[in-house]
Write a protein that holds these residues in place. Sequence first.
Motif, PDB file in Angstrom:
ATOM      1  N   MET A  26       0.672  -1.239  -0.070  1.00 41.41           N
ATOM      2  CA  MET A  26       0.026   0.063   0.123  1.00 41.41           C
ATOM      3  C   MET A  26       0.926   1.217   0.011  1.00 41.41           C
ATOM      4  SD  MET A  26      -3.374  -0.226   0.649  1.00 41.41           S
ATOM      5  CE  MET A  26      -4.724  -1.657   0.918  1.00 41.41           C
ATOM      6  N   LYS A  27       0.707   2.075  -0.824  1.00 40.00           N
ATOM      7  CA  LYS A  27       1.475   3.454  -1.241  1.00 40.00           C
ATOM      8  C   LYS A  27       0.966   4.414  -0.345  1.00 40.00           C
ATOM      9  CE  LYS A  27      -0.736   5.719  -4.799  1.00 40.00           C
ATOM     10  NZ  LYS A  27      -0.515   6.634  -5.935  1.00 40.00           N
ATOM     11  N   PRO A  28       1.808   5.176   0.414  1.00 41.04           N
ATOM     12  CA  PRO A  28       1.487   6.279   1.075  1.00 41.04           C
ATOM     13  C   PRO A  28       0.615   7.308   0.474  1.00 41.04           C
ATOM     14  CG  PRO A  28       3.528   5.952   1.468  1.00 41.04           C
ATOM     15  CD  PRO A  28       3.107   4.976   0.510  1.00 41.04           C
ATOM     16  N   MET A  29      -0.388   7.900   1.024  1.00 39.30           N
ATOM     17  CA  MET A  29      -1.149   8.868   0.154  1.00 39.30           C
ATOM     18  C   MET A  29      -1.270  10.100   1.081  1.00 39.30           C
ATOM     19  SD  MET A  29      -4.396   6.485  -0.882  1.00 39.30           S
ATOM     20  CE  MET A  29      -4.832   7.092  -2.377  1.00 39.30           C
ATOM     21  N   THR A  30      -1.438  11.318   0.220  1.00 34.17           N
ATOM     22  CA  THR A  30      -1.866  12.709   0.907  1.00 34.17           C
ATOM     23  C   THR A  30      -3.060  12.674   1.714  1.00 34.17           C
ATOM     24  OG1 THR A  30      -0.272  13.556  -0.857  1.00 34.17           O
ATOM     25  CG2 THR A  30      -1.482  15.099   0.516  1.00 34.17           C
ATOM     26  N   ILE A  31      -3.010  13.300   2.893  1.00 34.31           N
ATOM     27  CA  ILE A  31      -4.288  13.443   3.621  1.00 34.31           C
ATOM     28  C   ILE A  31      -4.630  14.973   3.688  1.00 34.31           C
ATOM     29  CG2 ILE A  31      -5.100  13.067   5.981  1.00 34.31           C
ATOM     30  CD1 ILE A  31      -3.990  10.453   4.765  1.00 34.31           C
ATOM     31  N   SER A  32      -5.971  15.078   3.607  1.00 35.55           N
ATOM     32  CA  SER A  32      -6.553  16.371   3.456  1.00 35.55           C
ATOM     33  C   SER A  32      -6.444  16.913   4.865  1.00 35.55           C
ATOM     34  CB  SER A  32      -7.876  16.193   3.106  1.00 35.55           C
ATOM     35  OG  SER A  32      -8.669  15.815   4.195  1.00 35.55           O
ATOM     36  N   PRO A  33      -6.415  18.352   5.000  1.00 36.25           N
ATOM     37  CA  PRO A  33      -6.284  19.001   6.317  1.00 36.25           C
ATOM     38  C   PRO A  33      -7.527  18.598   7.267  1.00 36.25           C
ATOM     39  CG  PRO A  33      -5.911  20.712   4.381  1.00 36.25           C
ATOM     40  CD  PRO A  33      -6.429  19.191   3.795  1.00 36.25           C
ATOM     41  N   ASP A  34      -8.906  18.269   6.799  1.00 38.48           N
ATOM     42  CA  ASP A  34      -9.606  18.080   7.632  1.00 38.48           C
ATOM     43  C   ASP A  34      -9.733  16.699   8.356  1.00 38.48           C
ATOM     44  OD1 ASP A  34     -11.268  20.535   7.223  1.00 38.48           O
ATOM     45  OD2 ASP A  34     -12.195  19.495   5.786  1.00 38.48           O
ATOM     46  N   LEU A  35      -9.112  15.593   7.442  1.00 35.80           N
ATOM     47  CA  LEU A  35      -8.759  14.272   8.114  1.00 35.80           C
ATOM     48  C   LEU A  35      -7.638  14.213   8.942  1.00 35.80           C
ATOM     49  CD1 LEU A  35      -9.566  11.654   7.927  1.00 35.80           C
ATOM     50  CD2 LEU A  35      -8.221  11.068   5.816  1.00 35.80           C
ATOM     51  N   ALA A  36      -6.562  15.190   8.674  1.00 34.70           N
ATOM     52  CA  ALA A  36      -5.249  15.282   9.469  1.00 34.70           C
ATOM     53  C   ALA A  36      -5.806  15.967  10.692  1.00 34.70           C
ATOM     54  CB  ALA A  36      -4.253  16.229   8.665  1.00 34.70           C
ATOM     55  N   GLU A  37      -6.631  16.474  10.934  1.00 37.97           N
ATOM     56  CA  GLU A  37      -7.089  16.842  12.044  1.00 37.97           C
ATOM     57  C   GLU A  37      -7.630  16.112  13.066  1.00 37.97           C
ATOM     58  OE1 GLU A  37      -9.927  20.222  12.825  1.00 37.97           O
ATOM     59  OE2 GLU A  37      -9.376  21.321  11.017  1.00 37.97           O
ATOM     60  N   VAL A  38      -8.251  14.730  12.383  1.00 38.95           N
ATOM     61  CA  VAL A  38      -8.626  13.664  13.206  1.00 38.95           C
ATOM     62  C   VAL A  38      -7.472  12.855  13.395  1.00 38.95           C
ATOM     63  CG1 VAL A  38     -10.120  11.792  13.110  1.00 38.95           C
ATOM     64  CG2 VAL A  38     -11.041  14.079  12.170  1.00 38.95           C
ATOM     65  N   ILE A  39      -6.728  12.205  12.110  1.00 38.43           N
ATOM     66  CA  ILE A  39      -5.718  11.134  12.528  1.00 38.43           C
ATOM     67  C   ILE A  39      -4.314  11.696  12.534  1.00 38.43           C
ATOM     68  CG2 ILE A  39      -7.503   9.680  11.329  1.00 38.43           C
ATOM     69  CD1 ILE A  39      -5.689   9.814   8.949  1.00 38.43           C
ATOM     70  N   GLY A  40      -4.038  12.811  12.546  1.00 38.52           N
ATOM     71  CA  GLY A  40      -2.666  13.327  12.129  1.00 38.52           C
ATOM     72  C   GLY A  40      -2.225  13.438  10.895  1.00 38.52           C
ATOM     73  N   LYS A  41      -1.215  14.137  10.622  1.00 34.14           N
ATOM     74  CA  LYS A  41      -0.481  14.551   9.236  1.00 34.14           C
ATOM     75  C   LYS A  41       0.048  12.967   8.786  1.00 34.14           C
ATOM     76  CE  LYS A  41       0.754  19.182   8.412  1.00 34.14           C
ATOM     77  NZ  LYS A  41       1.599  19.787   8.200  1.00 34.14           N
TER      78      LYS A  41
END
Length: 76
Positions: A1-16
């Motif tokens: 599984m390749k790493p994916m870019t996380i949106s700012p809204d999702l990053a607030e929940v799970i971290g950068k």
Amino acid sequence: MKPMTISPDLAEVIGKGPYSRGETVKKLWEYIKKNNLQDQTNKRNINADEKLKKVFGGKAQVNMFEMTKLVSAHLS
């Protein structure tokens, strides 16, 4: 599984990120369980807090299958 870019809204929940899709879902479930957001009567439903509402498109409650679809929109 390749790493994916996380949106700012999702990053607030799970971290950068970046996180793989599997890691993202795992971290999301950790957040849900830590904050006791799983519906008590129907465990397949997630009750969103303010942070999760941003990820879930403003919905107050989603089921676990809909959750993965909504989270996909926050990954690139």
